[in-house]
Design a protein around this motif. Structure first.
Motif, PDB file in Angstrom:
ATOM      1  N   ALA A   1      -0.764   1.327  -2.824  1.00 59.32           N
ATOM      2  CA  ALA A   1      -0.973   0.180  -1.677  1.00 59.32           C
ATOM      3  C   ALA A   1       0.534   0.191  -2.173  1.00 59.32           C
ATOM      4  CB  ALA A   1      -1.200  -1.245  -2.250  1.00 59.32           C
ATOM      5  N   MET A   2       1.290  -0.454  -0.981  1.00 61.75           N
ATOM      6  CA  MET A   2       2.991  -0.790  -1.303  1.00 61.75           C
ATOM      7  C   MET A   2       3.152  -1.903  -0.147  1.00 61.75           C
ATOM      8  SD  MET A   2       3.170   1.227   2.885  1.00 61.75           S
ATOM      9  CE  MET A   2       3.192   2.533   1.986  1.00 61.75           C
ATOM     10  N   ALA A   3       4.562  -2.368  -0.990  1.00 65.14           N
ATOM     11  CA  ALA A   3       4.761  -4.035  -0.685  1.00 65.14           C
ATOM     12  C   ALA A   3       4.612  -4.415   1.097  1.00 65.14           C
ATOM     13  CB  ALA A   3       6.278  -4.359  -0.708  1.00 65.14           C
ATOM     14  N   PRO A   4       3.856  -5.360   1.441  1.00 63.53           N
ATOM     15  CA  PRO A   4       3.984  -5.244   3.155  1.00 63.53           C
ATOM     16  C   PRO A   4       5.457  -5.368   4.157  1.00 63.53           C
ATOM     17  CG  PRO A   4       3.300  -7.169   2.958  1.00 63.53           C
ATOM     18  CD  PRO A   4       3.675  -6.171   1.112  1.00 63.53           C
ATOM     19  N   PRO A   5       5.581  -5.332   5.194  1.00 65.01           N
ATOM     20  CA  PRO A   5       7.311  -5.706   5.652  1.00 65.01           C
ATOM     21  C   PRO A   5       7.067  -7.400   5.746  1.00 65.01           C
ATOM     22  CG  PRO A   5       5.137  -4.877   7.829  1.00 65.01           C
ATOM     23  CD  PRO A   5       4.751  -5.274   5.964  1.00 65.01           C
ATOM     24  N   GLY A   6       8.416  -7.454   4.682  1.00 63.31           N
ATOM     25  CA  GLY A   6       9.049  -8.757   4.626  1.00 63.31           C
ATOM     26  C   GLY A   6       9.373  -9.110   3.212  1.00 63.31           C
ATOM     27  N   GLN A   7       8.263  -7.994   2.533  1.00 63.72           N
ATOM     28  CA  GLN A   7       8.739  -8.265   1.299  1.00 63.72           C
ATOM     29  C   GLN A   7       9.346  -6.754   0.437  1.00 63.72           C
ATOM     30  OE1 GLN A   7       4.661  -8.914  -1.209  1.00 63.72           O
ATOM     31  NE2 GLN A   7       4.358 -10.375   0.062  1.00 63.72           N
ATOM     32  N   LYS A   8      10.456  -7.302  -0.463  1.00 62.70           N
ATOM     33  CA  LYS A   8      11.126  -6.430  -1.206  1.00 62.70           C
ATOM     34  C   LYS A   8       9.878  -5.590  -1.565  1.00 62.70           C
ATOM     35  CE  LYS A   8      15.099  -5.531  -3.866  1.00 62.70           C
ATOM     36  NZ  LYS A   8      16.425  -6.182  -4.497  1.00 62.70           N
ATOM     37  N   SER A   9      10.199  -4.229  -2.402  1.00 61.78           N
ATOM     38  CA  SER A   9      10.102  -3.578  -2.129  1.00 61.78           C
ATOM     39  C   SER A   9      10.183  -3.252  -4.100  1.00 61.78           C
ATOM     40  CB  SER A   9       9.747  -1.842  -1.535  1.00 61.78           C
ATOM     41  OG  SER A   9       8.368  -1.039  -2.407  1.00 61.78           O
ATOM     42  N   ARG A  10       9.476  -3.048  -4.513  1.00 63.02           N
ATOM     43  CA  ARG A  10       9.992  -2.796  -6.505  1.00 63.02           C
ATOM     44  C   ARG A  10       9.767  -1.215  -6.236  1.00 63.02           C
ATOM     45  NH1 ARG A  10       7.754  -4.432 -11.811  1.00 63.02           N
ATOM     46  NH2 ARG A  10       9.731  -4.121 -13.108  1.00 63.02           N
ATOM     47  N   SER A  11      10.876  -0.216  -6.425  1.00 62.02           N
ATOM     48  CA  SER A  11      11.092   1.045  -6.919  1.00 62.02           C
ATOM     49  C   SER A  11      11.886   0.955  -8.000  1.00 62.02           C
ATOM     50  CB  SER A  11      12.406   1.512  -5.738  1.00 62.02           C
ATOM     51  OG  SER A  11      13.416   0.985  -5.491  1.00 62.02           O
ATOM     52  N   MET A  12      11.346   1.686  -9.255  1.00 61.60           N
ATOM     53  CA  MET A  12      11.865   1.784 -10.998  1.00 61.60           C
ATOM     54  C   MET A  12      11.826   3.333 -10.913  1.00 61.60           C
ATOM     55  SD  MET A  12       9.043  -0.554 -12.823  1.00 61.60           S
ATOM     56  CE  MET A  12       7.926   0.088 -12.279  1.00 61.60           C
TER      57      MET A  12
ATOM     58  N   GLU B   1     -20.419  -3.862  -4.729  1.00 60.70           N
ATOM     59  CA  GLU B   1     -20.554  -5.336  -4.473  1.00 60.70           C
ATOM     60  C   GLU B   1     -19.978  -5.664  -3.245  1.00 60.70           C
ATOM     61  OE1 GLU B   1     -18.548  -7.048  -8.284  1.00 60.70           O
ATOM     62  OE2 GLU B   1     -20.425  -7.244  -9.241  1.00 60.70           O
ATOM     63  N   GLY B   2     -19.736  -4.871  -2.015  1.00 60.64           N
ATOM     64  CA  GLY B   2     -19.362  -5.153  -0.788  1.00 60.64           C
ATOM     65  C   GLY B   2     -18.265  -5.164  -0.497  1.00 60.64           C
ATOM     66  N   LEU B   3     -17.329  -5.518   1.332  1.00 66.51           N
ATOM     67  CA  LEU B   3     -16.499  -5.435   1.465  1.00 66.51           C
ATOM     68  C   LEU B   3     -15.634  -6.401   1.281  1.00 66.51           C
ATOM     69  CD1 LEU B   3     -14.675  -3.265   2.881  1.00 66.51           C
ATOM     70  CD2 LEU B   3     -15.801  -4.766   4.872  1.00 66.51           C
ATOM     71  N   ARG B   4     -14.252  -6.628   0.329  1.00 62.31           N
ATOM     72  CA  ARG B   4     -12.915  -7.124   0.260  1.00 62.31           C
ATOM     73  C   ARG B   4     -12.678  -6.903   1.552  1.00 62.31           C
ATOM     74  NH1 ARG B   4     -11.027  -7.397  -5.617  1.00 62.31           N
ATOM     75  NH2 ARG B   4     -13.013  -8.607  -6.083  1.00 62.31           N
ATOM     76  N   ARG B   5     -12.586  -8.225   2.414  1.00 59.82           N
ATOM     77  CA  ARG B   5     -11.683  -7.503   4.151  1.00 59.82           C
ATOM     78  C   ARG B   5     -10.120  -7.997   3.841  1.00 59.82           C
ATOM     79  NH1 ARG B   5     -14.635  -5.889   7.303  1.00 59.82           N
ATOM     80  NH2 ARG B   5     -17.001  -7.078   7.625  1.00 59.82           N
ATOM     81  N   SER B   6      -9.122  -6.943   4.240  1.00 58.37           N
ATOM     82  CA  SER B   6      -7.337  -6.915   4.174  1.00 58.37           C
ATOM     83  C   SER B   6      -7.636  -7.515   3.006  1.00 58.37           C
ATOM     84  CB  SER B   6      -7.760  -8.416   5.656  1.00 58.37           C
ATOM     85  OG  SER B   6      -5.608  -8.213   5.667  1.00 58.37           O
ATOM     86  N   TYR B   7      -7.779  -6.048   2.013  1.00 60.09           N
ATOM     87  CA  TYR B   7      -7.383  -6.378   0.480  1.00 60.09           C
ATOM     88  C   TYR B   7      -6.233  -6.017  -0.026  1.00 60.09           C
ATOM     89  CZ  TYR B   7      -8.328  -5.691  -4.670  1.00 60.09           C
ATOM     90  OH  TYR B   7      -7.594  -6.372  -6.134  1.00 60.09           O
ATOM     91  N   LEU B   8      -6.147  -4.916   0.494  1.00 59.62           N
ATOM     92  CA  LEU B   8      -4.074  -4.138  -0.238  1.00 59.62           C
ATOM     93  C   LEU B   8      -3.662  -3.745   1.168  1.00 59.62           C
ATOM     94  CD1 LEU B   8      -5.049  -2.819  -3.178  1.00 59.62           C
ATOM     95  CD2 LEU B   8      -4.202  -4.585  -2.920  1.00 59.62           C
ATOM     96  N   TYR B   9      -2.413  -3.837   1.740  1.00 58.23           N
ATOM     97  CA  TYR B   9      -1.484  -3.429   2.165  1.00 58.23           C
ATOM     98  C   TYR B   9      -1.160  -1.888   1.716  1.00 58.23           C
ATOM     99  CZ  TYR B   9       2.612  -3.053   6.332  1.00 58.23           C
ATOM    100  OH  TYR B   9       2.783  -2.238   6.992  1.00 58.23           O
ATOM    101  N   ILE B  10      -1.564  -1.265   3.089  1.00 56.09           N
ATOM    102  CA  ILE B  10      -1.954   0.806   2.763  1.00 56.09           C
ATOM    103  C   ILE B  10      -1.364   1.406   3.658  1.00 56.09           C
ATOM    104  CG2 ILE B  10      -3.329   2.102   1.895  1.00 56.09           C
ATOM    105  CD1 ILE B  10      -4.456   0.259   0.139  1.00 56.09           C
ATOM    106  N   ASP B  11      -0.377   2.783   3.913  1.00 56.04           N
ATOM    107  CA  ASP B  11       0.106   3.003   4.897  1.00 56.04           C
ATOM    108  C   ASP B  11       0.267   2.275   6.249  1.00 56.04           C
ATOM    109  OD1 ASP B  11       0.357   5.290   6.002  1.00 56.04           O
ATOM    110  OD2 ASP B  11      -1.767   6.201   6.652  1.00 56.04           O
ATOM    111  N   GLY B  12       0.874   1.290   6.118  1.00 53.46           N
ATOM    112  CA  GLY B  12       1.302   0.090   7.241  1.00 53.46           C
ATOM    113  C   GLY B  12       0.065  -0.940   8.067  1.00 53.46           C
ATOM    114  N   ALA B  13      -0.722  -0.758   7.183  1.00 54.42           N
ATOM    115  CA  ALA B  13      -2.019  -2.049   7.854  1.00 54.42           C
ATOM    116  C   ALA B  13      -1.764  -2.929   6.676  1.00 54.42           C
ATOM    117  CB  ALA B  13      -2.739  -1.385   8.815  1.00 54.42           C
TER     118      ALA B  13
END
Length: 193
Positions: free
Chosen positions: A41-52, A156-168
């Motif tokens: 997972a990564m920060a989606p566009p428009g959100q600052k990515s927290r690098s450490m 337990e099933g599917l969570r739609r649009s759950y995490l931002y990964i690899d550009g989507a």
């Protein structure tokens, strides 16, 4: 919480990341950058990515351990860092739950390391008082789905649009296990030393 926590089973060790791991950790991450890109997972566009920096990461993980909000650990086999397993997103109170995430270096994938790491992390988390653990993975991550099933987590099933990964935004399958359910790994034969 001592930084010397070591959990071990059948040839693998889980432990906290240490300051002296910096070169090995950074090398492991660099060698696996392309391998992990599809799943992390990564920060989606428009959100600052927290690098450490590495030092900031070690300090942050120390805080997580002290506050019992996450239990991040490295996976070692024969003294080699080969991956990561973490119980994160821990919520106490009425929920007493968290999520397990894991990855194993591409050159060690398929050796049964991930199931053993997940079982050690789950046993540790349940022993600390957690009631429920989840594992979420993309539906196309077949090896990770195999791990969840092998260790007895139920689908337990599917969570739609759950995490931002690899550009989507990506759907995720969710598997869960509670502390009261049987843990099949307790009946697995132990490796001979």
């Amino acid at each position: 919480m001592s930084t010397e926590l070591r959990l071990f089973r059948d040839g693998i060790v889980l432990r906290r990341l240490r300051w002296r791991d910096e070169r090995r950790w950074l090398g492991l991450r660099e060698r696996n950058r392309d391998w992990l890109k599809r799943w992390e997972a990564m920060a989606p566009p428009g959100q600052k990515s927290r690098s450490m920096t590495f030092g900031q990461m070690v300090r942050e993980e120390g805080r997580q351990w002290r506050r019992a909000t996450a239990y991040p650990m490295v996976i070692e086999v024969d003294g080699e860092l080969v991956g990561r397993v973490s119980v994160s997103g821990i919520a106490w109170g009425p929920e007493c739950g968290g999520s397990i995430g894991y990855w194993v270096s591409e050159h060690r994938a398929g050796e049964g390391i991930a199931p053993r790491a997940v079982t050690l992390a789950a046993d540790y988390a349940f022993a600390q008082g957690l009631h429920r653990l989840e594992i979420a993975m993309r539906p196309d991550n077949v090896p990770s789905i195999r791990v969840a099933r092998k260790v007895g987590f139920r689908d337990e099933g599917l969570r739609r649009s759950y995490l931002y990964i690899d550009g989507a935004w990506r759907d995720h399958r969710v598997f869960a296990l509670t502390s009261q359910e049987p843990r099949p790994w307790h009946t697995w034969p132990r490796a001979q030393s």
